[in-house]
Design a protein around this motif. Structure first.
Motif, short mmCIF file in Angstrom:
data_model
loop_
_atom_site.label_atom_id
_atom_site.label_comp_id
_atom_site.label_asym_id
_atom_site.label_seq_id
_atom_site.Cartn_x
_atom_site.Cartn_y
_atom_site.Cartn_z
N PHE A 158 42.80 39.67 45.61
CA PHE A 158 41.58 39.04 45.73
C PHE A 158 40.72 39.82 46.91
O PHE A 158 41.24 40.36 47.80
CB PHE A 158 41.75 37.61 46.45
CG PHE A 158 42.51 36.48 45.62
CD1 PHE A 158 41.62 36.20 44.32
CD2 PHE A 158 43.42 35.86 46.00
CE1 PHE A 158 42.10 35.25 43.42
CE2 PHE A 158 44.16 35.12 45.07
CZ PHE A 158 43.35 34.78 43.66
N HIS A 159 39.37 40.09 46.54
CA HIS A 159 38.49 41.01 47.31
C HIS A 159 38.04 40.04 48.51
O HIS A 159 37.71 39.19 48.62
CB HIS A 159 37.27 41.31 46.38
CG HIS A 159 36.39 42.14 47.24
ND1 HIS A 159 36.51 43.69 46.67
CD2 HIS A 159 35.30 42.01 47.87
CE1 HIS A 159 35.81 44.39 47.45
NE2 HIS A 159 34.92 43.52 48.23
N GLU A 160 38.21 41.00 49.92
CA GLU A 160 37.85 40.41 50.89
C GLU A 160 36.52 41.10 51.43
O GLU A 160 36.49 42.40 51.60
CB GLU A 160 38.78 40.46 51.96
CG GLU A 160 40.02 39.74 51.62
CD GLU A 160 41.19 39.95 52.95
OE1 GLU A 160 40.93 40.56 53.83
OE2 GLU A 160 42.08 39.24 52.81
N PHE A 161 35.46 40.26 51.55
CA PHE A 161 34.22 41.01 51.97
C PHE A 161 34.10 41.14 53.56
O PHE A 161 34.51 40.71 54.56
CB PHE A 161 32.91 40.16 51.68
CG PHE A 161 32.92 39.95 50.09
CD1 PHE A 161 32.17 40.76 49.41
CD2 PHE A 161 33.40 39.04 49.34
CE1 PHE A 161 31.93 40.61 48.05
CE2 PHE A 161 33.31 38.75 48.14
CZ PHE A 161 32.57 39.62 47.55
N THR A 168 35.64 34.83 49.34
CA THR A 168 36.14 35.21 48.04
C THR A 168 36.20 34.20 47.00
O THR A 168 36.17 34.67 45.81
CB THR A 168 37.55 35.53 48.49
OG1 THR A 168 37.47 36.40 49.59
CG2 THR A 168 38.42 36.25 47.57
N ALA A 187 36.70 33.12 41.51
CA ALA A 187 37.10 34.24 42.64
C ALA A 187 37.02 35.56 42.33
O ALA A 187 36.96 36.25 41.21
CB ALA A 187 38.70 33.92 43.03
N TYR A 188 36.72 36.38 43.32
CA TYR A 188 36.65 37.92 43.16
C TYR A 188 37.81 38.68 43.13
O TYR A 188 38.68 38.51 44.15
CB TYR A 188 35.69 38.54 44.12
CG TYR A 188 34.19 37.89 44.08
CD1 TYR A 188 33.26 38.66 43.32
CD2 TYR A 188 33.79 36.77 44.85
CE1 TYR A 188 32.09 38.01 43.17
CE2 TYR A 188 32.58 36.46 44.92
CZ TYR A 188 31.64 36.90 43.95
OH TYR A 188 30.39 36.44 43.94
N THR A 190 40.15 42.07 42.56
CA THR A 190 39.41 43.70 42.73
C THR A 190 40.98 44.44 42.53
O THR A 190 41.88 44.23 43.18
CB THR A 190 38.87 44.10 43.95
OG1 THR A 190 37.79 43.45 43.91
CG2 THR A 190 38.50 45.71 43.81
N THR A 229 36.00 44.98 39.49
CA THR A 229 36.09 43.60 40.03
C THR A 229 35.56 42.79 38.92
O THR A 229 34.85 43.02 38.38
CB THR A 229 35.25 43.32 41.44
OG1 THR A 229 35.70 44.21 42.34
CG2 THR A 229 35.26 41.95 41.74
N THR A 231 35.47 38.30 38.06
CA THR A 231 35.68 37.14 38.53
C THR A 231 35.88 35.91 37.46
O THR A 231 34.82 35.38 36.87
CB THR A 231 34.01 36.76 39.05
OG1 THR A 231 33.17 36.96 38.00
CG2 THR A 231 33.64 37.42 40.09
N ASP A 258 49.03 37.34 45.90
CA ASP A 258 47.86 37.08 46.89
C ASP A 258 47.44 35.60 46.64
O ASP A 258 47.67 35.06 45.32
CB ASP A 258 46.77 38.10 46.67
CG ASP A 258 45.84 38.28 47.81
OD1 ASP A 258 46.32 37.90 48.91
OD2 ASP A 258 44.89 39.08 47.48
N THR A 260 44.26 32.81 48.19
CA THR A 260 42.99 32.77 49.36
C THR A 260 42.75 30.97 49.30
O THR A 260 42.98 30.59 48.27
CB THR A 260 41.93 33.54 49.03
OG1 THR A 260 40.95 33.47 49.96
CG2 THR A 260 41.45 33.17 47.63
#
Length: 330
Positions: A158-161, A168, A187-188, A190, A229, A231, A258, A260
């Motif tokens: 999962f992408h963390e900005f 996310t 969810a994003y 990547t 990425t 979604t 993973d 989130t």
């Protein structure tokens, strides 16, 4: 006198025979062996890396570096052991034989130590020459429990900005009715740069105060290209007027790699956040009855089915609400 003279004559004869035999036999009298040059073995360095990581254990690859100078170092062995830093117990040890060291310079040897995937360890190395200790060294490793098992390794996450400015998991409302609300979630995901892998995302909506699961859906992703990425979207149908945590779980080959969580605030009188402490609220369990929870499927879109909780879960929740009501009335 005759007896003494006879004894002396016999002794002289024996000495003469011994001298003649010594010179007659080739190599019987050899020159003294010159002094052997002393050897010097020193311990210089240790490097450690994880060789294999399982669910409960981790194998540490320990490489020891020695330097040798002087004459031959005979019967050199290297013993490396792992000592638990919490208990002081020896978890495991390994001994490696280097034989006789004749060449000067650096020599290295590697040991594989399998320990529990937890805590820290003091790695101690002792060098022996002909059974005597001649050098030693040590190093401490910590956080062995944080090593990621081999089966859970994947470049897909999962992408963390940066700074958490963008969540996310994004949650929107696609249909808002008086009794039920349809959430549009995504969810994003990547691929940080590894080979493309198929994964699966599971979305779960939990009522914030009770943790009762209102609905769930899964989305299979056949391909996440390197450095890209995606979604994956799904819909969750939940009772209106409550706040929810929306969990996103990333699966690979049946293993969670993973997770989130995001918050969905549908109660206009109070809001929640992911890190907020739960508070007791009035919960109408009846609104969560009359359906089955959607289970993971292998389709490429969110699975279908009727949302809500089963009757056994509803009865359990009703009992919990009754206890809360008794506390409030007390």
């Amino acid at each position: 006198m005759n007896v003494e003279r006879a004894l002396l004559t016999a002794a002289a004869a024996l000495v003469a025979l011994a001298v003649i035999a010594a010179f007659a036999a080739p190599g019987a009298v050899a020159p003294p062996e010159p002094d052997r040059q002393p050897s010097y073995v020193e311990y210089t360095e240790m490097t450690v890396s994880p060789a294999a990581v399982a669910g409960d254990t981790a194998t540490l690859e320990v490489t020891n570096y020695l330097t040798h100078d002087g004459g031959p170092a005979r019967n050199v062995t290297v013993r490396t052991r792992a000592v638990d830093t919490d208990t002081g117990f020896v978890a495991t040890s390994e001994r490696v034989s280097l034989g006789t060291l004749t060449s000067t310079g650096e020599h290295e040897t590697t040991s594989n130590l399998t320990v529990e995937r937890d805590g820290g360890y003091r790695l101690e190395t002792t060098v022996y020459e002909n059974g005597s200790r001649v050098a030693s060294g040590h190093r401490t490793v910590r956080g062995v429990g944080t090593l990621l098992p081999d089966y859970a390794r994947s470049p897909v996450r999962f992408h963390e900005f940066d700074g958490g400015a963008i969540p996310t998991v994004r949650v929107g409302v696609s249909d808002a009715g008086e009794e039920r609300t349809t959430l549009d979630v995504g969810a994003y995901v990547t691929n940080a740069g590894g080979e493309s892998e198929p994964v699966r995302v599971e979305y779960v909506a939990r009522q914030a105060e009770s943790n009762l699961v209102a609905d769930r859906a899964t989305v299979d992703i056949a391909d996440v290209a390197s450095g890209r990425t995606v979604t994956p979207n799904a819909t969750l149908d939940v009772p209106a007027g409550y706040n929810y945590y929306v969990d996103a779980v990333l699966w690979k080959d049946g293993v969670i790699i993973d997770t989130t969580t995001a918050a969905a605030n549908l109660d206009p009188t109070r809001t929640i956040s992911v890190n907020q402490t739960r508070a007791s609220v009035g919960l109408d369990v009846g609104e969560f009855e009359g359906g089955t929870v959607r289970t993971p499927t292998t389709t490429s879109t969110a699975s279908g089915g009727s949302p809500g909780f089963g009757v056994p879960v509803a009865l359990a929740a009703l009992g919990a609400v009754g206890l809360l009501a008794r506390r409030w009335s007390a």
